[in-house]
Design a protein around this motif. Structure first.
Motif: not given
Length: 236
Positions: A124-128, A180-200
């Motif tokens: 399985x693979x997912x891009x959220x 951890x990361x730093x956000x330079x200014x208040x705002x709404x930011x694009x993010x992507x989570x990629x997750x994957x699984x092989x077996x089990x």
């Protein structure tokens, strides 16, 4: 790692009525070439895995019918699932929401899994993709995954060279990776989570830490006023 203010989208471009994530789901029959290491999962999501028998891109075997899968009717556009709440998925949750993987209960079934493959819960693979509302300052997040994941931010979710914020590149049982990361200014930011699984086993959770108490809180948890808010769509 600093997320620059230039990554933020105009607040007026975000549809606040559309909470959550757009989750592109993909499953292939056989183990992906390259296994559980990048770029193999990205190749899968980008339809670059070739079926040796046909010479064509390997078929996506996610069950996106929404008919046999409780709670999924009307939430599919092609192979993109509209997740309106949180990402707290576990392949065993379809039969037992309290099966127990990661830090949070109850778990939710992985969209489209079991799929139409003979190995219905593997490969399985997912891009959220989402837009997160963040205050200026240092943020600490985490992903519990089985197997790997990548969290990134960029001006566009499909940018070829995004800022990599958190990663586990390989196979493992359910476990946390914190970053951890730093956000330079208040705002709404694009993010992507990629997750994957092989077996089990297969599970994924995405959470942030309360900056005062250290409590883990799922991204976009509407039951917790301190949760980071996520929105599915921006006109930018």
């Amino acid at each position: 790692i600093i997320i620059p203010a230039s990554f933020a989208v105009p607040a007026s471009s975000v549809d606040r009525s559309k909470s959550g994530f757009n989750a592109q789901m993909h499953q292939v029959e056989a183990a992906r070439p390259g296994g559980n290491n990048l770029p193999a999962p990205l190749n899968q999501l980008n339809n670059l895995i070739i079926d040796a028998a046909t010479g064509q891109p390997a078929a996506n075997l996610i069950d996106n019918s929404g008919v046999t899968l409780p709670g999924e009717a009307g939430k599919w556009t092609g192979f993109v699932f509209r997740e309106e709440a949180v990402i707290n998925y576990n392949q065993d949750a379809r039969d037992n929401p309290d099966a127990g993987a990661g830090n949070f209960r109850p778990d939710k079934p992985i969209p489209g899994i079991p799929g139409l493959s003979a190995t219905a819960t593997d490969n399985i693979a997912m891009r959220a993709t989402t837009f997160l509302e963040l205050k200026k300052g240092v943020w600490r997040m985490g992903v519990n995954s089985d197997d790997g994941f990548l969290v990134s931010s960029a001006v566009h979710p499909l940018d070829a060279a995004p800022l990599q914020l958190g990663i586990f590149d390989g196979g493992r049982g359910s476990a946390d990776t914190l970053f951890s990361f730093e956000v330079e200014a208040d705002g709404i930011y694009p993010f992507t989570l990629v997750w994957w699984e092989g077996g089990g086993g297969a599970n994924v959770e995405w959470f942030a830490f309360d900056q005062v108490t250290g409590e883990r809180i799922l991204i976009n948890d509407s039951a917790n006023a301190k949760a980071v808010k996520a929105f599915r769509e921006s006109t930018v």
